[in-house]
Design a protein around this motif. Structure first.
Motif, PDB file in Angstrom:
ATOM      1  N   ILE A  73       0.767  -1.188   0.055  1.00 22.38           N
ATOM      2  CA  ILE A  73      -0.003  -0.027   0.058  1.00 22.38           C
ATOM      3  C   ILE A  73       0.930   1.206   0.022  1.00 22.38           C
ATOM      4  O   ILE A  73       1.947   1.318   0.747  1.00 22.38           O
ATOM      5  CB  ILE A  73      -0.872   0.080   1.192  1.00 22.38           C
ATOM      6  CG1 ILE A  73      -1.803  -1.245   1.519  1.00 22.38           C
ATOM      7  CG2 ILE A  73      -1.867   1.332   1.443  1.00 22.38           C
ATOM      8  CD1 ILE A  73      -2.748  -1.469   0.295  1.00 22.38           C
ATOM      9  N   PHE A  95       0.107  -1.689  -4.964  1.00 21.38           N
ATOM     10  CA  PHE A  95       0.882  -2.340  -5.933  1.00 21.38           C
ATOM     11  C   PHE A  95       1.366  -3.620  -5.450  1.00 21.38           C
ATOM     12  O   PHE A  95       1.447  -3.921  -4.362  1.00 21.38           O
ATOM     13  CB  PHE A  95       2.237  -1.233  -6.209  1.00 21.38           C
ATOM     14  CG  PHE A  95       2.920  -0.927  -5.127  1.00 21.38           C
ATOM     15  CD1 PHE A  95       2.585   0.125  -4.156  1.00 21.38           C
ATOM     16  CD2 PHE A  95       4.096  -1.536  -4.680  1.00 21.38           C
ATOM     17  CE1 PHE A  95       3.395   0.242  -3.006  1.00 21.38           C
ATOM     18  CE2 PHE A  95       4.772  -1.155  -3.523  1.00 21.38           C
ATOM     19  CZ  PHE A  95       4.332  -0.302  -2.829  1.00 21.38           C
ATOM     20  N   GLU A 121      12.258   2.495   3.124  1.00 23.83           N
ATOM     21  CA  GLU A 121      11.073   2.640   3.797  1.00 23.83           C
ATOM     22  C   GLU A 121      10.483   1.581   4.707  1.00 23.83           C
ATOM     23  O   GLU A 121      10.460   0.433   4.497  1.00 23.83           O
ATOM     24  CB  GLU A 121       9.716   2.617   2.498  1.00 23.83           C
ATOM     25  CG  GLU A 121       9.908   3.572   1.586  1.00 23.83           C
ATOM     26  CD  GLU A 121       8.941   3.470   0.722  1.00 23.83           C
ATOM     27  OE1 GLU A 121       7.824   2.685   0.770  1.00 23.83           O
ATOM     28  OE2 GLU A 121       8.757   4.725  -0.384  1.00 23.83           O
ATOM     29  N   GLU A 123       8.411  -0.523   6.921  1.00 20.90           N
ATOM     30  CA  GLU A 123       6.886  -0.912   7.080  1.00 20.90           C
ATOM     31  C   GLU A 123       6.701  -1.912   7.907  1.00 20.90           C
ATOM     32  O   GLU A 123       7.525  -2.986   7.728  1.00 20.90           O
ATOM     33  CB  GLU A 123       6.559  -1.212   5.850  1.00 20.90           C
ATOM     34  CG  GLU A 123       7.060  -0.170   4.677  1.00 20.90           C
ATOM     35  CD  GLU A 123       6.171  -0.015   3.336  1.00 20.90           C
ATOM     36  OE1 GLU A 123       5.071  -0.588   3.200  1.00 20.90           O
ATOM     37  OE2 GLU A 123       6.344   0.937   2.434  1.00 20.90           O
ATOM     38  N   ASP A 152      10.485  -1.569   2.172  1.00 19.82           N
ATOM     39  CA  ASP A 152      10.025  -1.364   0.832  1.00 19.82           C
ATOM     40  C   ASP A 152      10.951  -0.574   0.258  1.00 19.82           C
ATOM     41  O   ASP A 152      10.543   0.492  -0.251  1.00 19.82           O
ATOM     42  CB  ASP A 152       8.547  -0.947   0.977  1.00 19.82           C
ATOM     43  CG  ASP A 152       8.038  -0.584  -0.313  1.00 19.82           C
ATOM     44  OD1 ASP A 152       8.480  -1.197  -1.284  1.00 19.82           O
ATOM     45  OD2 ASP A 152       7.057   0.371  -0.563  1.00 19.82           O
ATOM     46  N   LYS A 169      10.057  -0.652  -7.353  1.00 19.82           N
ATOM     47  CA  LYS A 169      10.073  -1.233  -6.230  1.00 19.82           C
ATOM     48  C   LYS A 169      10.318  -2.793  -6.311  1.00 19.82           C
ATOM     49  O   LYS A 169      10.016  -3.504  -5.336  1.00 19.82           O
ATOM     50  CB  LYS A 169       8.536  -1.016  -5.547  1.00 19.82           C
ATOM     51  CG  LYS A 169       8.614   0.652  -5.111  1.00 19.82           C
ATOM     52  CD  LYS A 169       7.293   0.750  -4.582  1.00 19.82           C
ATOM     53  CE  LYS A 169       6.952   2.184  -4.074  1.00 19.82           C
ATOM     54  NZ  LYS A 169       7.439   2.038  -2.301  1.00 19.82           N
TER      55      LYS A 169
HETATM   56 MG    MG Z   1       6.261   1.679   0.918  1.00 17.43          MG
END
Ligand code: MG
Length: 276
Positions: A73, A95, A121, A123, A152, A169
């Protein structure tokens, strides 16, 4: 309990074999922590200990699951959407990261030559425990095995340039997961007051604090994300949902050590190397 996936140490007759195990002991005393081997995989109702155990620091931890896909997300923390100059979306941005992007604790993130701006990132990752689709939010708790930490990793320049996020990503090594799955938490709110839905989540680079958020700051909570994603796609056991990152994202450089820590779960550490 904490469920890890690991390879057996040299002292085992079947050294190098991959197993699941229960991690026992307190993280404050890492030298006293052990991994108790389980027979089979952790998605059965009562995985059985085999009776063998090793000190945690003698085994190599692997990514705690091998998901068929990672559903992620975007912009699920308002302060992070704002820092990149984005609005909070009216519907969640979803995604997929490929299964081939997954690495485990202490494996290396390979910095691709094609990017000049690779970001971390931190998460919270939700690990799905049973085959599910079209799960209403009230039943999200039933399909979750537990939670782990994720990074991420994102090639921000490619993300901007390409519109679609699949490549930016989706590079190999861009989804570190671990160190294990904590199954005793419930972040869906289904158990009522007192649930630990407000966990501190941090990211450090070379021991410098970069991100410090709380899971309670998510715009859409875990239960809503499970409902939203499974409305579209079936999730088999082991699939992973990434729930978005708080503010403070920034660049990684080759040679950096990046750590994601989530309260009551643990710390996921990886080093960044050049791709070749
Ligand atoms: Mg992310």
């Amino acid at each position: 309990v904490r469920i890890a996936r690991f390879s057996l140490p040299d002292t085992a007759a079947d050294a190098g074999a991959v197993r699941f195990g229960l991690v026992e002991g307190e993280p404050e005393q890492p030298a006293a922590m052990v991994v108790a081997e389980l027979s089979g995989h952790p998605f059965t109702p009562e995985p059985q200990p085999t009776g063998r155990a090793w000190p945690l620091d003698e085994v190599r931890l692997l990514a705690p699951v091998l998901p068929s896909k990672i559903a992620a997300i975007g912009r699920n923390y308002a302060d992070h959407a704002k820092e990149l100059g984005n609005e909070v979306p009216e519907v969640p941005i979803t995604f997929l990261k490929p299964s081939t992007s997954v690495i485990g604790p202490y494996e290396t993130i390979a910095y691709p030559e094609v990017s000049k701006e690779v970001h971390y990132e931190a998460e919270l990752a939700v690990v799905i425990g049973r085959l599910c689709r079209q799960v209403p939010r009230e039943r999200a708790k039933d399909v979750i095995l537990g939670y782990t930490c994720a990074n991420d990793v994102s090639a921000r320049d490619l993300q901007r340039a390409e519109g679609q996020w699949g490549r930016a990503k989706g590079f190999d090594t861009f989804c570190p997961l671990g160190p294990w799955i904590e199954t005793d938490l419930d972040l869906t709110g289904a158990s009522g007051a007192g649930d630990p839905i407000d966990l501190a989540i941090t990211c450090t680079v070379n021991d410098e604090l970069k991100q410090a958020g709380r899971t309670s700051q998510m715009i859409r909570d875990v239960a809503e994300l499970v409902a939203h994603i499974t409305e579209a796609m079936t999730l088999p056991p082991g699939d992973v949902i990434l729930t978005g990152t708080p503010a403070g994202v920034g660049p990684l450089q080759i040679g950096d050590t990046v750590s994601v820590t989530i309260e009551h779960i643990g710390t996921l550490t990886n080093r960044v190397v050049s791709r070749d």
